[in-house]
Write an enzyme that holds these catalytic residues in place. Sequence first.
Site, PDB file in Angstrom:
ATOM      1  CB  ALA A  24      -0.899   0.209   1.195  1.00 38.40           C
ATOM      2  CG  ASP A  34      -1.587   3.240   5.455  1.00 42.66           C
ATOM      3  OD1 ASP A  34      -2.741   3.491   5.874  1.00 42.66           O
ATOM      4  OD2 ASP A  34      -0.613   3.237   6.212  1.00 42.66           O
ATOM      5  CD  GLN A 106       1.414  -7.318  -0.042  1.00 41.69           C
ATOM      6  OE1 GLN A 106       2.002  -6.266   0.515  1.00 41.69           O
ATOM      7  NE2 GLN A 106       0.896  -7.846   1.019  1.00 41.69           N
ATOM      8  CG  ASN A 107      -0.897  -1.550  -3.586  1.00 41.30           C
ATOM      9  OD1 ASN A 107      -0.998  -2.065  -2.532  1.00 41.30           O
ATOM     10  ND2 ASN A 107       0.119  -1.020  -4.115  1.00 41.30           N
ATOM     11  CG  HIS A 124      -3.926  -9.295  -1.705  1.00 40.05           C
ATOM     12  ND1 HIS A 124      -3.313  -8.301  -0.816  1.00 40.05           N
ATOM     13  CD2 HIS A 124      -3.459 -10.211  -1.514  1.00 40.05           C
ATOM     14  CE1 HIS A 124      -2.599  -9.073  -0.199  1.00 40.05           C
ATOM     15  NE2 HIS A 124      -2.674 -10.350  -0.277  1.00 40.05           N
ATOM     16  CB  CYS A 132     -22.967 -13.391 -10.241  1.00 41.19           C
ATOM     17  SG  CYS A 132     -24.532 -13.818  -9.382  1.00 41.19           S
TER      18      CYS A 132
END
Length: 250
Positions: A24, A34, A106-107, A124, A132
Amino acid sequence: MSQKIEKAVKMIREAENILVFTGAGVSTASGIADFRGPDGLYKWAEEKYYLPYPEALFDLNYFADDPRPFFDLSKNLFLLDSQPGKCHKLIARLEDLGKVNTVVTQNIDMLHQKAGSRNVVACHGSYEKAHCLGCRKSYELQDIEKDILEDRIPRCSCGGVIKPDVVFFGEALPQEFYTLMDNPPETDLVLILGTSLKVQPAAQFALNMAASHPAILVNLVETGYEEAMELFLPMNLESFAEAVSEALEE
């Protein structure tokens, strides 16, 4: 500190296969808070929605009961229209120079791609795709963005909630990440930027790579893993990127 920056520049100049791992901290200069900081996203959500615990913002079970906090956060992120910072641009430039082979982030903000990085593993997930939760039908961001911006919960024709492919607690990471863990790219330098190295299993991948390759960690505060790195720079990521960019011009 200048000697550490000089060493970092030397290591980057000599490297030919850099694996970059970001958290972050690389996006805070772009206006994206963050998660765990004093003014971070968890504190914002906890105070606004009285969440039972901060991580409920990204908890799959909580989302199933009340998806509003997550979609409110998503709306705010979309309205920011954030642009890549100096750190994103430096990483993209190093890729253009043939030095960076993989960016693992990770962002979920897609700013690396916006800066021009091509080989990005969003471990991530991101907002680029959605699905859906009922029938599993796939959607694109543009299919649900209008609903989110107008404070509506995106719903599928089957009635199910459409959830962006952002990885929540309780969900597996994308297969692309596990493939990378099993078959990491050829690497001669690991550049770890703006992460607390606390969220697993992504952090463990970075630590494993740092254990077997020269590694530079740049983070504003200590993470507890400094001894595992060849070089630790406790500094602002934008300042680091500016210093490295200027040195590369010389």
